[in-house]
Scaffold this motif. Structure first.
Motif, PDB file in Angstrom:
ATOM      1  N   TYR A  30      -2.743   3.595   3.533  1.00  0.00           N
ATOM      2  CA  TYR A  30      -3.796   2.915   2.781  1.00  0.00           C
ATOM      3  C   TYR A  30      -3.210   1.583   2.358  1.00  0.00           C
ATOM      4  O   TYR A  30      -2.287   1.530   1.528  1.00  0.00           O
ATOM      5  CB  TYR A  30      -4.217   3.739   1.567  1.00  0.00           C
ATOM      6  CG  TYR A  30      -5.277   3.072   0.705  1.00  0.00           C
ATOM      7  CD1 TYR A  30      -6.627   3.374   0.878  1.00  0.00           C
ATOM      8  CD2 TYR A  30      -4.926   2.130  -0.261  1.00  0.00           C
ATOM      9  CE1 TYR A  30      -7.600   2.766   0.105  1.00  0.00           C
ATOM     10  CE2 TYR A  30      -5.899   1.514  -1.038  1.00  0.00           C
ATOM     11  CZ  TYR A  30      -7.231   1.838  -0.860  1.00  0.00           C
ATOM     12  OH  TYR A  30      -8.190   1.222  -1.631  1.00  0.00           O
ATOM     13  N   LEU A  31      -3.701   0.502   2.959  1.00  0.00           N
ATOM     14  CA  LEU A  31      -3.100  -0.816   2.785  1.00  0.00           C
ATOM     15  C   LEU A  31      -4.083  -1.721   2.050  1.00  0.00           C
ATOM     16  O   LEU A  31      -5.128  -2.106   2.590  1.00  0.00           O
ATOM     17  CB  LEU A  31      -2.733  -1.397   4.148  1.00  0.00           C
ATOM     18  CG  LEU A  31      -1.860  -0.460   5.012  1.00  0.00           C
ATOM     19  CD1 LEU A  31      -1.647  -1.041   6.401  1.00  0.00           C
ATOM     20  CD2 LEU A  31      -0.533  -0.172   4.330  1.00  0.00           C
ATOM     21  N   ALA A  32      -3.738  -2.060   0.811  1.00  0.00           N
ATOM     22  CA  ALA A  32      -4.639  -2.843  -0.034  1.00  0.00           C
ATOM     23  C   ALA A  32      -4.624  -4.317   0.330  1.00  0.00           C
ATOM     24  O   ALA A  32      -5.656  -4.992   0.271  1.00  0.00           O
ATOM     25  CB  ALA A  32      -4.264  -2.661  -1.502  1.00  0.00           C
TER      26      ALA A  32
ATOM     27  N   PRO B 141      -9.804  -2.566   1.686  1.00  0.00           N
ATOM     28  CA  PRO B 141      -8.498  -2.137   2.203  1.00  0.00           C
ATOM     29  C   PRO B 141      -8.569  -1.816   3.682  1.00  0.00           C
ATOM     30  O   PRO B 141      -9.647  -1.686   4.270  1.00  0.00           O
ATOM     31  CB  PRO B 141      -8.218  -0.878   1.384  1.00  0.00           C
ATOM     32  CG  PRO B 141      -9.588  -0.302   1.165  1.00  0.00           C
ATOM     33  CD  PRO B 141     -10.497  -1.486   0.952  1.00  0.00           C
TER      34      PRO B 141
ATOM     35  N   GLY C  45       0.805  -1.211   0.000  1.00  0.00           N
ATOM     36  CA  GLY C  45       0.000   0.000   0.000  1.00  0.00           C
ATOM     37  C   GLY C  45       0.836   1.256   0.000  1.00  0.00           C
ATOM     38  O   GLY C  45       2.003   1.262  -0.418  1.00  0.00           O
TER      39      GLY C  45
END
Length: 491
Positions: free
Chosen positions: A204-206, A262, A187
């Motif tokens: 923001y971590l997908a 996410p 992310g």
């Protein structure tokens, strides 16, 4: 990449790193007691694009881990066992050029255990030194992973933006590198100190890649037969011990919820007022669940002794996940066989936690008295290796954030430091009492912990660790000993 390729890469780092260490006054890198790395040799700024590569630094690590778990009474699900692993990592960090830099990290682990006597599904803490999912499908006890692969930009004053696979240290997310391969995320992470006396990190971590996975996976979805046709599909996605097991692929799909949502998270740390540290954090998994955390710690100096009282509050918001998976992170819904009872609203994840502590420090000794209480609402959902009771009532391997749980802990530390080099033996001892709610399927317990960390005086790059935890529980035949020994050679 084949196993031989990983080994060759690590050996190349070993040879190069050894030459550097011979001339350095301090270890090139060191390991804190909480397993975060300290880099003493950091790449500088390059004057050309080619120097961006040539002036970078390699960081190598060889490590071994051994886990022994002894149950008071053995059953089909409670098997006393021994498992070991050997492996290492090779991390490269480039020099900066034009505001840009990048990094990569390769990791490898080879597990050693006898599955005929110690079935892989009964492994406890040692399960993370291999991929159980890969093992049951391919028989492979080795695990190689690309743990880091990012590019960063620091051209904005007091700000850094990193994109790609990386270690993300926030309140809710941790690398938690206590096994062989760290917990990483794919992310964007933004760090800024543009506001005076304030540090902010937003991410923001997908996707996530847990410590015992070779592939990235959803941050908050539990695998099932509809998400994978392979053996043990529940091990293919987020199968963390604290994962909400009711948020399966099938249930999320049926409810019209995303299976690949996410994780959006952030931290704020403020020290504008002398001796007062204010911390805040949040996370959001869209359409499912979110949390906020606020904390304050104030240090009072009394001559040679300092006292630091602290308080923490957490509020969890159900944004739709409760109706999908229920209030219990076990995933058992009301009316199902084996469902957890005792929840006032069985399909709501609204929850709260309060915590208080006082920390006294005198010289090399630190004493921490902590208390946490999770309200009688729902279990807290934080399966990204960040622990909501950390620093208050968190001890090794203990999850004590289930609904209607009160915990009390006293902890003593000796010779803690932030350099990562423990020439003076670091000792950590604690006693934890957890008052659980039996109507929800949990049990009261006393947990005794003793840990040691030391770098060998004649070889500061080599560090050993011994950790021991004994659980005395009111659950019948469930007392257990958790013993862990580790060696780390860093260069």
């Amino acid at each position: 990449m084949k196993t031989t390729g990983w080994i060759s890469a690590v050996l190349a780092g070993v040879l190069g790193g050894s030459l550097y260490a011979a001339d350095a006054n301090a270890p090139k890198q060191a390991l804190n007691s909480n397993y975060t790395l300290v880099y003493n040799a950091v790449p500088g700024e390059a004057e050309s694009f080619t120097e961006m590569f040539s002036e970078g630094e390699f960081y190598a690590r060889l490590r071994s881990n051994t886990f022994y778990y002894k149950w008071q009474t053995e059953t089909a699900k409670q098997d006393s066992h021994l498992i070991s692993a050997l492996g290492g990592s090779l991390v490269y960090r480039s020099a900066g050029y034009g505001g840009f830099d990048f990094g990569m990290g390769l990791y490898y682990s080879q597990a050693f255990f006898d599955d005929s006597n110690d079935p892989v599904n009964t492994l406890k803490p040692g399960k993370d030194v291999l991929s159980r999912y890969d093992y049951v499908n391919t028989g492979n006890k080795g695990m190689g992973a690309l743990g880091q692969a990012y590019i960063a930009y620091s051209g904005i004053p007091k700000t850094r933006i990193a994109v790609g696979r990386q270690l993300v240290e926030t309140f809710y997310t941790k690398s938690n590198d206590t096994k062989m391969i760290p917990n990483t995320f794919d992310g964007i992470v933004i760090d800024t100190k543009a506001v005076p006396a304030t540090a902010v990190r937003v991410a923001y971590l997908a996707e996530q890649k847990l410590r015992d996975h070779t592939q990235a996976h959803s941050v908050l979805m539990y695998g099932d037969a509809n998400s994978s046709s392979s053996e043990r599909p529940e091990w293919s996605e987020n199968d963390d011990s604290a994962m909400h097991k009711g948020l399966t692929y099938t249930r999320l799909k049926a409810a019209g919820k995303p299976t690949d949502a996410p994780l959006i998270t952030g931290d704020l740390h403020n020290t504008a007022i002398a001796n007062l540290k204010l911390d805040g954090a949040f996370y959001i998994v869209p359409e499912l669940v979110s949390e906020v955390m606020a904390e304050a710690n104030y240090k009072v100096s009394l001559g040679s002794v300092s006292l630091t009282p602290g308080v923490r509050y957490i509020k969890q918001f159900d944004n739709g996940a409760g109706k999908v998976g229920g209030a219990a992170y076990s995933g058992k819904l009301a009316g199902q066989s084996g469902a957890a009872g005792g929840y006032k609203e069985a399909d709501s994840l609204d929850a709260q936690m309060v915590a208080a502590r006082i920390v006294a420090q005198l010289g090399k000794y630190k004493l921490n008295f902590g208390y946490t209480q999770v309200f009688d609402e729902a279990d807290l959902i934080t399966p990204w290796r960040g622990f909501p009771t950390a620093g208050y009532t968190r001890s090794m391997a203990r999850y004590n954030w289930m609904a209607n749980t009160k915990s009390y802990r006293v902890e003593l530390q000796r010779a803690a430091n932030k350099t990562g080099v423990f020439t003076d033996l670091f000792v950590q001892a604690s006693f934890l009492h957890t008052d659980a709610d039996e109507s929800k399927g949990y049990y009261d317990e006393n947990y005794y912990y003793l840990g040691f960390v030391q770098n060998l005086p004649m070889l500061a790059d080599l560090q050993w660790r011994l950790r021991l935890g004994y659980n005395d529980t009111e659950k019948p035949d469930a007392d257990s000993l958790d013993a862990r020994f580790e060696l780390n050679y860093l260069f």
